[in-house]
Design a protein around this motif. Structure first.
Motif, PDB file in Angstrom:
ATOM      1  N   ILE A   1      32.890   4.424  63.927  1.00 50.16           N
ATOM      2  CA  ILE A   1      32.166   5.300  63.001  1.00 50.16           C
ATOM      3  C   ILE A   1      31.768   6.603  63.694  1.00 50.16           C
ATOM      4  CG2 ILE A   1      30.077   5.531  61.584  1.00 50.16           C
ATOM      5  CD1 ILE A   1      30.188   2.448  61.242  1.00 50.16           C
ATOM      6  N   LEU A   2      31.272   6.498  64.912  1.00 47.84           N
ATOM      7  CA  LEU A   2      30.887   7.695  65.667  1.00 47.84           C
ATOM      8  C   LEU A   2      32.100   8.586  65.923  1.00 47.84           C
ATOM      9  CD1 LEU A   2      28.447   6.180  68.340  1.00 47.84           C
ATOM     10  CD2 LEU A   2      27.903   7.108  66.090  1.00 47.84           C
ATOM     11  N   ARG A   3      33.227   7.957  66.192  1.00 49.45           N
ATOM     12  CA  ARG A   3      34.465   8.691  66.466  1.00 49.45           C
ATOM     13  C   ARG A   3      34.861   9.582  65.286  1.00 49.45           C
ATOM     14  NH1 ARG A   3      37.035   4.439  67.847  1.00 49.45           N
ATOM     15  NH2 ARG A   3      36.713   4.645  70.101  1.00 49.45           N
ATOM     16  N   ASN A   4      34.585   9.099  64.091  1.00 49.81           N
ATOM     17  CA  ASN A   4      34.948   9.832  62.877  1.00 49.81           C
ATOM     18  C   ASN A   4      33.821  10.719  62.341  1.00 49.81           C
ATOM     19  OD1 ASN A   4      37.599   8.736  62.666  1.00 49.81           O
ATOM     20  ND2 ASN A   4      36.724   6.826  61.905  1.00 49.81           N
ATOM     21  N   ASN A   5      32.703  10.747  63.073  1.00 53.35           N
ATOM     22  CA  ASN A   5      31.554  11.556  62.640  1.00 53.35           C
ATOM     23  C   ASN A   5      30.921  12.268  63.839  1.00 53.35           C
ATOM     24  OD1 ASN A   5      30.845  10.836  59.585  1.00 53.35           O
ATOM     25  ND2 ASN A   5      31.535   8.963  60.591  1.00 53.35           N
ATOM     26  N   ARG A   6      31.767  12.906  64.627  1.00 51.15           N
ATOM     27  CA  ARG A   6      31.288  13.549  65.852  1.00 51.15           C
ATOM     28  C   ARG A   6      30.364  14.724  65.576  1.00 51.15           C
ATOM     29  NH1 ARG A   6      34.157  11.894  70.542  1.00 51.15           N
ATOM     30  NH2 ARG A   6      35.978  10.610  70.086  1.00 51.15           N
ATOM     31  N   ASP A   7      30.395  15.232  64.359  1.00 56.30           N
ATOM     32  CA  ASP A   7      29.510  16.348  64.008  1.00 56.30           C
ATOM     33  C   ASP A   7      28.095  15.872  63.683  1.00 56.30           C
ATOM     34  OD1 ASP A   7      30.593  15.055  61.734  1.00 56.30           O
ATOM     35  OD2 ASP A   7      29.987  16.740  60.466  1.00 56.30           O
ATOM     36  N   LYS A   8      27.935  14.561  63.502  1.00 57.87           N
ATOM     37  CA  LYS A   8      26.632  14.003  63.121  1.00 57.87           C
ATOM     38  C   LYS A   8      25.942  13.258  64.262  1.00 57.87           C
ATOM     39  CE  LYS A   8      27.641  13.260  58.175  1.00 57.87           C
ATOM     40  NZ  LYS A   8      28.990  13.839  58.162  1.00 57.87           N
ATOM     41  N   PHE A   9      26.736  12.692  65.185  1.00 55.75           N
ATOM     42  CA  PHE A   9      26.162  11.821  66.212  1.00 55.75           C
ATOM     43  C   PHE A   9      26.654  12.187  67.610  1.00 55.75           C
ATOM     44  CE2 PHE A   9      26.834   9.267  62.309  1.00 55.75           C
ATOM     45  CZ  PHE A   9      25.513   8.978  62.013  1.00 55.75           C
TER      46      PHE A   9
ATOM     47  N   TYR B   1      15.887   8.036  71.807  1.00 51.39           N
ATOM     48  CA  TYR B   1      17.072   8.071  70.943  1.00 51.39           C
ATOM     49  C   TYR B   1      16.642   8.215  69.491  1.00 51.39           C
ATOM     50  CZ  TYR B   1      18.962   5.761  75.118  1.00 51.39           C
ATOM     51  OH  TYR B   1      19.298   5.436  76.393  1.00 51.39           O
ATOM     52  N   ASP B   2      17.509   8.833  68.705  1.00 51.54           N
ATOM     53  CA  ASP B   2      17.293   8.831  67.263  1.00 51.54           C
ATOM     54  C   ASP B   2      17.666   7.470  66.680  1.00 51.54           C
ATOM     55  OD1 ASP B   2      16.484  11.631  66.688  1.00 51.54           O
ATOM     56  OD2 ASP B   2      18.432  12.065  67.591  1.00 51.54           O
ATOM     57  N   VAL B   3      18.777   6.909  67.199  1.00 51.33           N
ATOM     58  CA  VAL B   3      19.247   5.604  66.739  1.00 51.33           C
ATOM     59  C   VAL B   3      19.740   4.796  67.925  1.00 51.33           C
ATOM     60  CG1 VAL B   3      20.766   4.359  65.155  1.00 51.33           C
ATOM     61  CG2 VAL B   3      20.079   6.700  64.615  1.00 51.33           C
ATOM     62  N   ALA B   4      19.369   3.536  67.964  1.00 54.41           N
ATOM     63  CA  ALA B   4      19.920   2.609  68.954  1.00 54.41           C
ATOM     64  C   ALA B   4      20.450   1.387  68.218  1.00 54.41           C
ATOM     65  CB  ALA B   4      18.849   2.191  69.960  1.00 54.41           C
ATOM     66  N   ILE B   5      21.691   1.039  68.491  1.00 50.07           N
ATOM     67  CA  ILE B   5      22.280  -0.173  67.920  1.00 50.07           C
ATOM     68  C   ILE B   5      22.142  -1.285  68.951  1.00 50.07           C
ATOM     69  CG2 ILE B   5      24.371  -1.264  67.020  1.00 50.07           C
ATOM     70  CD1 ILE B   5      23.281   0.919  65.196  1.00 50.07           C
ATOM     71  N   MET B   6      21.431  -2.350  68.574  1.00 54.90           N
ATOM     72  CA  MET B   6      21.234  -3.478  69.484  1.00 54.90           C
ATOM     73  C   MET B   6      22.193  -4.597  69.086  1.00 54.90           C
ATOM     74  SD  MET B   6      20.107  -5.111  71.985  1.00 54.90           S
ATOM     75  CE  MET B   6      19.007  -3.864  72.662  1.00 54.90           C
TER      76      MET B   6
ATOM     77  N   TYR C   1      25.074   2.301  57.496  1.00 51.06           N
ATOM     78  CA  TYR C   1      23.805   2.420  56.766  1.00 51.06           C
ATOM     79  C   TYR C   1      22.636   2.570  57.747  1.00 51.06           C
ATOM     80  CZ  TYR C   1      20.134   1.400  53.349  1.00 51.06           C
ATOM     81  OH  TYR C   1      19.018   1.468  52.548  1.00 51.06           O
ATOM     82  N   ALA C   2      22.683   1.808  58.845  1.00 52.22           N
ATOM     83  CA  ALA C   2      21.621   1.906  59.853  1.00 52.22           C
ATOM     84  C   ALA C   2      21.715   3.211  60.631  1.00 52.22           C
ATOM     85  CB  ALA C   2      21.696   0.712  60.803  1.00 52.22           C
ATOM     86  N   LEU C   3      22.930   3.619  60.964  1.00 52.70           N
ATOM     87  CA  LEU C   3      23.111   4.828  61.778  1.00 52.70           C
ATOM     88  C   LEU C   3      22.542   6.081  61.133  1.00 52.70           C
ATOM     89  CD1 LEU C   3      26.759   4.479  63.155  1.00 52.70           C
ATOM     90  CD2 LEU C   3      24.690   4.717  64.540  1.00 52.70           C
ATOM     91  N   ASN C   4      22.713   6.210  59.836  1.00 48.61           N
ATOM     92  CA  ASN C   4      22.331   7.475  59.190  1.00 48.61           C
ATOM     93  C   ASN C   4      21.189   7.318  58.190  1.00 48.61           C
ATOM     94  OD1 ASN C   4      23.122  10.257  59.378  1.00 48.61           O
ATOM     95  ND2 ASN C   4      23.754  10.159  57.230  1.00 48.61           N
ATOM     96  N   HIS C   5      20.486   6.178  58.249  1.00 48.07           N
ATOM     97  CA  HIS C   5      19.379   5.933  57.325  1.00 48.07           C
ATOM     98  C   HIS C   5      18.364   7.099  57.369  1.00 48.07           C
ATOM     99  CE1 HIS C   5      16.694   3.398  54.947  1.00 48.07           C
ATOM    100  NE2 HIS C   5      15.718   3.856  55.705  1.00 48.07           N
ATOM    101  N   PRO C   6      17.864   7.568  56.220  1.00 47.01           N
ATOM    102  CA  PRO C   6      17.982   6.985  54.875  1.00 47.01           C
ATOM    103  C   PRO C   6      19.177   7.475  54.060  1.00 47.01           C
ATOM    104  CG  PRO C   6      16.399   8.751  54.828  1.00 47.01           C
ATOM    105  CD  PRO C   6      16.858   8.658  56.251  1.00 47.01           C
ATOM    106  N   LYS C   7      20.002   8.361  54.629  1.00 43.79           N
ATOM    107  CA  LYS C   7      21.161   8.848  53.883  1.00 43.79           C
ATOM    108  C   LYS C   7      22.395   8.023  54.241  1.00 43.79           C
ATOM    109  CE  LYS C   7      19.689  13.671  53.337  1.00 43.79           C
ATOM    110  NZ  LYS C   7      20.056  15.095  53.549  1.00 43.79           N
TER     111      LYS C   7
END
Length: 379
Positions: A20-28, A89-94, A267-273
């Motif tokens: 997901i990050l690979r395809n959204n490098r402008d966001k994350f 961090y803004d987001v951490a995936i555990m 959904y978690a990465l970009n919450h609430p959008k």
């Protein structure tokens, strides 16, 4: 741009997150990763995403990783994971599996604005401790398991007192439609052959025993402050409906989606959008051939055990979770057969008692004590 850390980046959930990050490098921006024994994959991820901060679980893997990443900041073991988790961090995936996630998850609280939680064992073992601490420190825990993500999306916090039931769906694993005789002689390969989800070895075994769903019931109770009698399970082999939430007015809400972890992760990465991802669209055939079945506890005794523990103390939950990790570990090392997983856990549950826990330190101490008692009983 959101700063992201992925704990367990070389595993199934971690790999999907990086897709997901690979395809959204402008966001994350990926700032930190942590992995286990797959050193080659961890190094490839660090190089591709230009991640300077890398944690590796095992001390004996440090030299191998350092040789691949000579210019990177590499930290090791529990202390290294905690050190990485103490950054902002803004987001951490555990997505670290098992109780090994407890320490770094605790360290993330107050440091990560959003924690995408793909580890049920940490919440099973700590009850409401980490959930309450997250709220106090301003970190938002968003579950990444498909069932709990569904509940999170359906759960109206303003009407929490009007929630009648929460029903988690279970694929039933590879054996939901097999007779007990077949299950009792299941091979290693049959156990790991999950019919609908692509998962790691440990969670595939838990799905085959349905212990996975039992632990998820306990996790849901703690995450959403529910009572045992509000929680139930339905077997749904197609894995299209991920959970139901029923309200006092009779409304039964469901969240549907093709079985792919990228949806709850995004959904978690970009919450609430929400963000756009590649996904398989539902077809009429998907929606007209759905099946729901009551679980057969005779075939899945560990699910019945977990439902009983759900009504019991946090200490019992710690014993159940730790025993499961240890016994499944024996199965994956091919020391015991599949049927022995349930037999051994059921046998040892009544033989291991621990002191009442009042803190996170107590929880971690109890896990160590249970492992010692387990080894003594296994001799």
């Amino acid at each position: 741009m959101k700063k992201v850390a992925v704990f367990g980046s070389s595993g199934s959930v971690g790999s999907s997150t990086l897709d997901i990050l690979r395809n959204n490098r402008d966001k994350f921006e990926l700032c930190a990763i942590a992995g286990g024994s797959n050193i080659q994959k961890l190094a490839e991820q660090a190089i591709e995403f230009q991640v300077k901060n890398v944690a590796v679980a095992s001390d004996n893997k440090y030299k191998e990783l350092k040789a691949l990443l000579p210019n990177h900041n590499i930290v090791v073991g529990d202390d290294g994971l905690v050190l990485l988790a103490q950054e902002k961090y803004d987001v951490a995936i555990m997505a670290i599996s098992g109780s090994d996630a407890i320490k770094p998850l605790d360290a993330l609280l107050g440091n990560a604005k959003i924690i995408g939680l793909a580890n049920k064992e940490s919440i099973v073992c700590t009850g409401s401790m980490l959930v309450d601490k997250a709220k106090a420190l301003g970190s938002k825990i968003i579950p990444v398991d498909s069932e709990h993500s569904a509940i999170f999306q359906l759960f109206d916090v303003l009407n929490a007192d009007l929630v009648n039931r929460v029903i988690l769906t279970a694929s039933g694993g590879p054996f939901y439609d097999k007779p007990i005789e077949f299950i009792n002689t299941a091979t290693f390969e049959q156990v790991l052959a999950h019919p609908t989800w692509k998962m790691g070895a440990k969670i595939s075994v838990d799905s085959a025993t349905m212990m996975n769903k039992g632990l998820e019931l306990i996790e849901a109770k703690n995450l959403f402050n529910l009572k045992a009698e509000q929680l139930d399970v339905l077997i749904h082999p197609q894995s299209i409906v991920h959970s139901f939430v029923e309200y006092a007015d009779g409304a039964l809400l469901a969240q549907l989606g093709y079985p792919d972890m990228k949806m709850p992760i995004s959904y978690a990465l970009n919450h609430p959008k929400r963000i756009k991802i590649d996904y398989r669209k539902m077809t009429a055939n998907d929606l007209t051939n759905m099946m729901f079945l009551a679980p057969e506890f005779e075939k899945f005794p560990l699910l019945g055990l977990a439902k009983n523990v759900l009504k019991d103390s946090m200490e019992s939950c710690i014993v159940l979770n730790t025993l499961n990790e240890l016994v499944v570990g024996e199965f994956l090392e091919k020391k015991i057969g599949f049927v022995q997983i349930a037999n051994k856990i059921l046998k040892f549950m009544d033989k291991i008692n621990i002191e009442k826990v009042a803190s996170l330190v107590d929880v971690l101490s109890c896990v160590k004590d249970i492992k010692i008692k387990f080894n003594e009983l296994s001799k």
